[in-house]
Scaffold this motif. Structure first.
Motif, mmCIF file in Angstrom:
data_model
loop_
_atom_site.group_PDB
_atom_site.id
_atom_site.type_symbol
_atom_site.label_atom_id
_atom_site.label_comp_id
_atom_site.label_asym_id
_atom_site.label_seq_id
_atom_site.Cartn_x
_atom_site.Cartn_y
_atom_site.Cartn_z
ATOM 1 N N LYS A 71 45.020 36.531 44.364
ATOM 2 C CA LYS A 71 46.394 36.836 45.539
ATOM 3 C C LYS A 71 47.227 35.512 45.269
ATOM 4 O O LYS A 71 49.142 35.977 45.242
ATOM 5 N N MET A 74 49.496 36.518 41.374
ATOM 6 C CA MET A 74 50.148 37.487 42.126
ATOM 7 C C MET A 74 51.560 37.412 42.617
ATOM 8 O O MET A 74 52.766 38.038 42.491
ATOM 9 N N ARG A 212 50.931 41.640 35.817
ATOM 10 C CA ARG A 212 50.937 42.125 37.911
ATOM 11 C C ARG A 212 49.821 42.869 37.427
ATOM 12 O O ARG A 212 48.985 43.128 38.353
ATOM 13 N N ALA A 213 49.839 43.718 36.827
ATOM 14 C CA ALA A 213 49.180 45.013 36.166
ATOM 15 C C ALA A 213 47.713 44.004 36.397
ATOM 16 O O ALA A 213 46.814 45.335 36.948
ATOM 17 N N LYS A 215 46.687 41.660 37.140
ATOM 18 C CA LYS A 215 46.248 40.890 38.305
ATOM 19 C C LYS A 215 45.024 41.995 38.998
ATOM 20 O O LYS A 215 43.950 42.002 39.998
ATOM 21 N N ASP A 216 46.620 43.255 39.572
ATOM 22 C CA ASP A 216 45.695 43.894 39.964
ATOM 23 C C ASP A 216 44.470 44.432 39.709
ATOM 24 O O ASP A 216 43.419 44.704 40.743
ATOM 25 N N ARG A 217 43.701 44.725 38.425
ATOM 26 C CA ARG A 217 42.697 45.555 38.292
ATOM 27 C C ARG A 217 41.913 44.336 38.520
ATOM 28 O O ARG A 217 40.919 44.655 38.722
#
Ligand SMILES: [Zn+2]
Length: 422
Positions: A71, A74, A212-213, A215-217
């Motif tokens: 987080k 992110m 970012r994507a 890290k989202d995953r």
């Protein structure tokens, strides 16, 4: 069969005492040491479960830390995207300004080119007027009209001045045009630089968005893993509860067994295994009885229709309130609500020196009549057939385990041949 029990008891009373209640004396003596073995086995199992619980708690903490780190990363990426986007906006505005400037310069160049063009034409006219007579203003006429030599000189100078002035204007205009063109070239170069910069920034933003994507995953994976770890932890806690309850039930069985042996030594017919009979269920006379009425709707074993192993026997409904009874004398060690079994009772029993566990699942909510640690008799009602937990329709899911109950149900057996009426 109650008669024959009495007969045996009577036989024991008159000194034939090798058997008591149909159980050989030797196996009665062994049964206590067997129970103690089971008990220490359970204790070992519990410490294993405890260490698994510690491990899974460590995993959960670790997963939480990883999530916090992701987080933070992110947030850092979001900040970078924000500032890059702002920079792109600023530079794009600058590009638009520059383009406007270029078009203004191009307009100015056009105007000045037209002026130069006109002046060129004008000068060509004048030059023609030097050589050809008949123009409205003829320099030659001007010169020829001199009244004296000094007047001629004056006039000649005037003509030269006018011509020089024309040349100067032309030169100035050409110089202006050249300046404008140089400026335009410079601004065009600035524009190209700006466009390159914006393209670089957009590429950077693209890379940041990909990061970012990712890290989202990653965060999604971590959340899922944590969820699984929590589920496992709950499973372990349920196992621990079952083991603890089973351990104390076995402790009780040991006491009961010791009590029985004491009474037996005193040649007393202590254990009247009289069942508290149930109005709507006939209780069998052996060690086990059928746990409920109703047809067997699914037997023990492999089910071809769903490729699963059925760990017990299902009894279908007769009425909407079929009673469920204890299949053997024993001690209730679980009486609880399980997510899969629904309202569920588990009983540990000692039969002919062998430990058995019986499981009664999907009872009607609020119908459980026994609590953990309670001693029950064969045929004693413990609940009502229902469909709580993972059940399709009203039925009793009944399991028989030879030995203690284990989370992996390794001790399960087919009740056919042991439970009467199957
Ligand atoms: Zn079942």
């Amino acid at each position: 069969m109650r008669k024959s029990v009495k007969l045996l008891a009577a036989a024991a009373a008159v000194g034939l005492g090798t058997f008591f209640g149909g159980i050989p004396l030797q196996s009665q003596a062994e049964s206590i040491s067997n129970l103690k073995k089971e008990q220490s086995n359970i204790q070992e199992k519990r410490s294993g479960v405890q260490s698994n619980l510690n491990d899974v708690q460590g995993q959960i903490n670790d997963l939480k830390n990883q999530q916090t780190n992701v987080k933070t990363e992110m947030q850092r990426i979001d900040l970078a995207i924000g500032s890059t986007t702002k920079e792109i906006e600023t530079k794009t505005a600058k590009i638009n300004e520059t383009k406007a400037e270029i078009s203004k310069l191009q307009d100015e160049i056009k105007v000045i080119s037209e002026r130069i063009e006109k002046r060129n034409l004008l000068l060509k006219d004048r030059i023609r007027n030097y050589q050809v007579t008949g123009g409205a203003v003829n320099y030659l006429d001007v010169l020829m009209g001199a009244t004296s030599f000094s007047d001629f000189i004056d006039r000649a100078n005037a003509v030269a001045t006018i011509m020089q002035a024309d040349q100067d204007i032309l030169k100035q205009q050409e110089a202006d045009k050249k300046t404008l063109e140089e400026k335009e070239a410079q601004v065009e170069k600035d524009l190209a630089d700006l466009e390159k910069l914006v393209a670089d920034l957009e590429k950077m933003n693209q890379q940041l968005a990909e990061q970012r994507a990712e890290k989202d995953r990653l965060l999604g994976d971590l959340v899922e893993q944590e969820g699984e770890a929590h589920e496992y932890k709950m499973e372990l806690q349920e196992q621990e509860q079952a083991l603890a309850a089973q351990e104390s039930a076995i402790q009780k069985l040991i006491k009961q067994e010791q009590e029985r042996q004491k009474q037996q030594q005193q040649q007393q017919s202590a254990s009247s295994s009289k069942s508290s009979s149930n109005a709507s269920i006939s209780v069998s006379s052996g060690a086990f009885t059928r746990p409920t009425n109703g047809p067997v709707t699914s037997g023990y074993g492999y089910r071809t229709y769903n490729n699963e192993f059925h760990n017990g026997v299902d009894f279908g409904r007769v009425t909407n309130s079929d009673p469920i009874v204890a299949a053997a004398d024993g001690i209730v060690f679980r009486s609880y609500l399980s997510s899969s079994y629904g309202e569920c009772v588990m009983i540990t029993s000692m039969v002919n020196g062998q430990l058995y566990t019986t499981v009664y699942a999907h009872m009607v909510s609020g119908s459980r009549l026994v609590s953990e640690g309670q001693t029950v008799k064969k045929g004693q009602q413990i609940g009502i057939k229902g469909e709580t937990g993972q059940a399709d329709g009203i039925h009793l899911h009944f399991e028989l385990h030879k030995g203690k109950w284990e989370a992996d149900k390794r001790n399960k057996i087919n009740p056919v041949g042991i439970i009467p009426g199957l």
